[in-house]
Enzyme design. Structure first.
Site, PDB file in Angstrom:
ATOM      1  N   ALA A  11      -0.653   4.465   6.229  1.00  0.00           N
ATOM      2  CA  ALA A  11      -1.389   3.776   7.299  1.00  0.00           C
ATOM      3  C   ALA A  11      -1.878   4.768   8.343  1.00  0.00           C
ATOM      4  O   ALA A  11      -1.857   4.504   9.534  1.00  0.00           O
ATOM      5  CB  ALA A  11      -0.495   2.728   7.946  1.00  0.00           C
ATOM      6  N   ARG A  17     -14.851   1.707  10.133  1.00  0.00           N
ATOM      7  CA  ARG A  17     -15.814   0.623   9.880  1.00  0.00           C
ATOM      8  C   ARG A  17     -15.422  -0.702  10.546  1.00  0.00           C
ATOM      9  O   ARG A  17     -16.222  -1.624  10.619  1.00  0.00           O
ATOM     10  CB  ARG A  17     -16.000   0.420   8.370  1.00  0.00           C
ATOM     11  CG  ARG A  17     -16.994   1.417   7.791  1.00  0.00           C
ATOM     12  CD  ARG A  17     -17.158   1.242   6.299  1.00  0.00           C
ATOM     13  NE  ARG A  17     -15.999   1.742   5.572  1.00  0.00           N
ATOM     14  CZ  ARG A  17     -15.718   1.417   4.304  1.00  0.00           C
ATOM     15  NH1 ARG A  17     -16.495   0.576   3.645  1.00  0.00           N
ATOM     16  NH2 ARG A  17     -14.657   1.925   3.712  1.00  0.00           N
ATOM     17  N   GLY A 107      -1.398   0.221   3.871  1.00  0.00           N
ATOM     18  CA  GLY A 107      -1.094  -0.711   4.956  1.00  0.00           C
ATOM     19  C   GLY A 107      -2.159  -1.750   5.245  1.00  0.00           C
ATOM     20  O   GLY A 107      -2.021  -2.537   6.181  1.00  0.00           O
ATOM     21  N   LYS A 356       2.848 -28.519  31.884  1.00  0.00           N
ATOM     22  CA  LYS A 356       3.344 -27.135  31.871  1.00  0.00           C
ATOM     23  C   LYS A 356       4.760 -27.137  32.434  1.00  0.00           C
ATOM     24  O   LYS A 356       4.994 -27.759  33.473  1.00  0.00           O
ATOM     25  CB  LYS A 356       2.446 -26.255  32.724  1.00  0.00           C
ATOM     26  CG  LYS A 356       2.768 -24.791  32.641  1.00  0.00           C
ATOM     27  CD  LYS A 356       2.551 -24.081  33.959  1.00  0.00           C
ATOM     28  CE  LYS A 356       3.602 -24.442  34.979  1.00  0.00           C
ATOM     29  NZ  LYS A 356       3.478 -23.758  36.257  1.00  0.00           N
TER      30      LYS A 356
HETATM   31  C1  UD1 Z   1      -7.811   5.497  -2.893  1.00  0.00           C
HETATM   32  C2  UD1 Z   1      -7.460   6.063  -4.281  1.00  0.00           C
HETATM   33  C3  UD1 Z   1      -8.306   5.368  -5.329  1.00  0.00           C
HETATM   34  C4  UD1 Z   1      -8.085   3.881  -5.265  1.00  0.00           C
HETATM   35  C5  UD1 Z   1      -8.359   3.353  -3.860  1.00  0.00           C
HETATM   36  C6  UD1 Z   1      -7.924   1.909  -3.751  1.00  0.00           C
HETATM   37  C7  UD1 Z   1      -6.812   8.391  -4.012  1.00  0.00           C
HETATM   38  C8  UD1 Z   1      -7.248   9.794  -4.089  1.00  0.00           C
HETATM   39  N1  UD1 Z   1      -7.725   7.487  -4.290  1.00  0.00           N
HETATM   40  O1  UD1 Z   1      -9.152   5.854  -2.647  1.00  0.00           O
HETATM   41  O2  UD1 Z   1      -7.974   5.842  -6.619  1.00  0.00           O
HETATM   42  O3  UD1 Z   1      -8.926   3.218  -6.190  1.00  0.00           O
HETATM   43  O4  UD1 Z   1      -7.591   4.088  -2.886  1.00  0.00           O
HETATM   44  O5  UD1 Z   1      -8.281   1.424  -2.499  1.00  0.00           O
HETATM   45  O6  UD1 Z   1      -5.657   8.135  -3.719  1.00  0.00           O
HETATM   46  N2  UD1 Z   1      -4.485   7.481   3.884  1.00  0.00           N
HETATM   47  C9  UD1 Z   1      -3.602   8.158   4.678  1.00  0.00           C
HETATM   48  N3  UD1 Z   1      -3.741   9.479   4.829  1.00  0.00           N
HETATM   49  C10 UD1 Z   1      -4.721  10.187   4.210  1.00  0.00           C
HETATM   50  C11 UD1 Z   1      -5.623   9.505   3.388  1.00  0.00           C
HETATM   51  C12 UD1 Z   1      -5.477   8.146   3.239  1.00  0.00           C
HETATM   52  O7  UD1 Z   1      -2.696   7.556   5.256  1.00  0.00           O
HETATM   53  O8  UD1 Z   1      -4.770  11.402   4.395  1.00  0.00           O
HETATM   54  C13 UD1 Z   1      -4.347   6.047   3.733  1.00  0.00           C
HETATM   55  C14 UD1 Z   1      -5.516   5.297   4.328  1.00  0.00           C
HETATM   56  O9  UD1 Z   1      -5.223   4.876   5.650  1.00  0.00           O
HETATM   57  C15 UD1 Z   1      -5.671   4.115   3.410  1.00  0.00           C
HETATM   58  C16 UD1 Z   1      -5.153   4.611   2.071  1.00  0.00           C
HETATM   59  O10 UD1 Z   1      -4.361   5.754   2.353  1.00  0.00           O
HETATM   60  O11 UD1 Z   1      -4.867   3.028   3.783  1.00  0.00           O
HETATM   61  C17 UD1 Z   1      -6.256   4.949   1.083  1.00  0.00           C
HETATM   62  O12 UD1 Z   1      -7.058   5.961   1.617  1.00  0.00           O
HETATM   63  P1  UD1 Z   1      -8.613   6.028   1.359  1.00  0.00           P
HETATM   64  O13 UD1 Z   1      -9.113   7.273   1.957  1.00  0.00           O
HETATM   65  O14 UD1 Z   1      -9.240   4.764   1.753  1.00  0.00           O
HETATM   66  O15 UD1 Z   1      -8.660   6.194  -0.241  1.00  0.00           O
HETATM   67  P2  UD1 Z   1      -9.842   5.773  -1.179  1.00  0.00           P
HETATM   68  O16 UD1 Z   1     -10.887   6.795  -1.132  1.00  0.00           O
HETATM   69  O17 UD1 Z   1     -10.229   4.393  -0.938  1.00  0.00           O
END
Ligand code: UD1
Ligand code: CA
Length: 496
Positions: A11, A17, A107, A356
């Site tokens: 998280a 967005r 999260g 109240k």
């Molecule tokens: C990730 C997955 C992808 C999957 C998708 C599902 C990887 C490399 N890719 O892609 O295979 O289909 O989720 O939604 O894992 N987060 C952190 N720290 C970071 C990066 C991310 O806490 O450094 C958390 C983000 O807050 C988020 C989640 O991890 O909740 C996913 O991160 P995001 O960057 O959205 O990954 P996707 O590119 O969507």
């Protein structure tokens, strides 16, 4: 299932967005934050420990996560370098993870259910895999990591959208983001994850390839209900997931014996409790920790937040917060129950009544057009229409106490602090400034004077005067006194 389970909840991301000053995972869906829903599901698998990775706006996210799940281990990821990096930070914060299973979740997936995590973890452990992927088959795989299988159908890798070949982009089986790991494998794989990819991030999903290369088993377990792993990235998706969660909650209550006349306009928060044979009419929102008892009817057009409605009670077109409505009691239409309202069994808070900090004993009634603030009203007492409990003297609030079986007149004002005894009464229009003893009748309005002929003298030529004249105004002749009472005597207007 092993009790040697660690769950890591990611998280740390920014959630830009959402365009919000509130961190993404704190946005509520059906009365609970998105991360709150995830932690709720996580709790159901009874993990040995839970690590939450926080980063963006962690001054808000961290305390919320701790409140939702006391005992959680917080890991701070200063820069979001990818999911692989985030899990590494989590493992470090936990002081290593030893043996067992590690489950990684995000999260921002509010529809996630504990039962799905439990089944996935059990399947992963039974299959003794190094890595298991909770996958999903979706019509629109754009943006997701694709689950790549070989000719035998065995999983070989997860390839991210930006790194995928055109053929791989055709794959509709996606990585939901929820992964299960053998802890020992994860510990030795994490430092080997690189960031040589299209995004320059450390991909947790590279673990699949690493496991394959080491000759270990990997596999994917498709979750049929793909919405459970869907995240909300903007407010439109937030609303979609909220509507879907509400649909699920309303359906669950209908299956449990609640009549919902119009599911589309009925909103029920996650933590609401409804008894069998409750009826909910259109346009009703039951929010927070609201509880409704058997056979009660709520609605139409009613919002109750953190309220308790007793068995057989009726609450019609009402807005209520932190209020208790007793068994068989009646509220509305058009009532406003503010915090601290307690309506006893069989009591009534009627039309255009605001309450109240008001304690109404069983059978007490405030049927019409009243404000009841800081009051205690005894059993069986009836408060007349249009009564104001004047609880505020401009500086402090004071309480009014009315005893049992009292009958107060219409259009009274109780100037608090004041006490009306048991079985007492008040006349219409009384301003009650002093205590009324039990059994007494209080009247404060002066004797009525009729200034006869006043209309013809003072409103000559009007429709009112014409009507008075037509009725044969008995005081036609009148006196010298103009009869408006100013400077006159109480008998002004009488013939001299
Ligand atoms: C990730 C997955 C992808 C999957 C998708 C599902 C990887 C490399 N890719 O892609 O295979 O289909 O989720 O939604 O894992 N987060 C952190 N720290 C970071 C990066 C991310 O806490 O450094 C958390 C983000 O807050 C988020 C989640 O991890 O909740 C996913 O991160 P995001 O960057 O959205 O990954 P996707 O590119 O969507
Ligand atoms: Ca994402």
């Amino acid at each position: 299932m092993t009790n040697n389970l660690t769950v890591i909840v990611l998280a740390a991301g920014g959630g830009t967005r959402m365009r919000s000053k509130t961190p993404k995972v704190l946005h509520p869906v059906c009365g609970r934050s998105m991360v709150g829903h995830v932690l709720h599901a996580v709790r159901a698998v009874e993990p040995r420990q839970v690590v939450a990775v926080v980063g963006h706006q962690r001054e808000l996210v961290a305390p919320h996560v701790e409140e939702q799940l006391p005992g959680v281990v917080l890991a701070v990821q200063e820069d979001q370098l990818g999911t692989g990096h985030a899990v590494r930070v989590a493992v470090e914060a936990a002081g290593g993870i030893g043996a067992g299973t590690v489950l990684v979740a995000y999260g921002d997936t509010p529809l996630l259910e504990g039962e799905s995590l439990r089944a996935f973890t059990a399947e992963h452990e039974a299959a003794e895999r190094a890595v298991s992927i909770l996958s999903g088959i979706v019509p629109e795989p754009f943006g997701y990591g694709r689950v790549v299988r070989d000719g035998d159908g065995d999983v070989v890798a997860i390839v991210e959208e930006k790194d995928a070949t055109p053929e791989q982009r055709e794959i509709r089986e996606i990585n939901s983001g929820i992964l299960a790991f053998d802890a020992a494998f994860l510990a030795e794989a994490l430092p080997r994850i690189g960031n040589d990819n299209a995004k320059g991030e450390y991909y947790l999903t590279d673990c699949v390839q690493l496991a394959r290369d080491a000759g270990l088993t990997v596999g994917a377990y498709p979750l049929e209900d793909v919405l459970q792993t869907e995240g909300a990235n903007d407010r439109a998706q937030l609303a979609d997931l909220g509507r879907e969660m509400n649909r699920r909650i309303v359906t669950r209550w209908m299956r449990a014996g609640v009549t919902v006349m119009d599911p589309a306009t009925t909103w029920i928060d996650s933590e609401v409790e409804l008894a069998q044979d409750v009826t909910i009419l259109p346009g009703t929102q039951l929010l927070g920790a609201t509880v409704v008892g058997e056979d009660a009817v709520v609605g139409p057009d009613t919002t109750l937040e953190d309220c308790e409605v007793g068995a057989g009670a009726q609450v019609v077109r009402t807005h209520g917060q932190l209020a208790v409505v007793g068994d068989g009691a009646n509220v509305g239409p058009f009532a406003y129950l503010r915090p601290g309202t307690r309506l006893g069994e069989g009591g009534k808070i009627g039309t255009f009544v605001e309450t109240k900090n008001a304690d109404l004993a069983p059978g007490a009634k405030v049927p019409h057009l009243s404000y009841v603030g800081d009051a205690t009203i005894g059993e069986g007492t009836n408060i007349g229409a249009g009564t104001i409990f004047a609880n505020y003297d401009g500086v402090a609030k004071h309480r009014t106490t009315v005893g049992r079986q009292a009958r107060t007149g219409s259009n009274n004002t109780f100037v608090a602090p004041v006490t009306v005894g048991d079985g007492a009464g008040t006349g219409a229009g009384t301003v009650v400034r002093d205590d009324v003893p039990a059994g007494a009748l209080a009247v404060s309005a002066g004797p009525q004077r009729n200034l006869e002929g006043w209309t013809l003298r003072r409103r000559a030529g009007t429709a009112q005067a014409a009507a008075a004249e037509a009725a044969g105004d008995p005081a036609h002749k009148t006196s010298q006194d103009d009869g408006d009472g100013v400077g006159g005597t109480p008998s002004a207007g009488a013939e001299s």
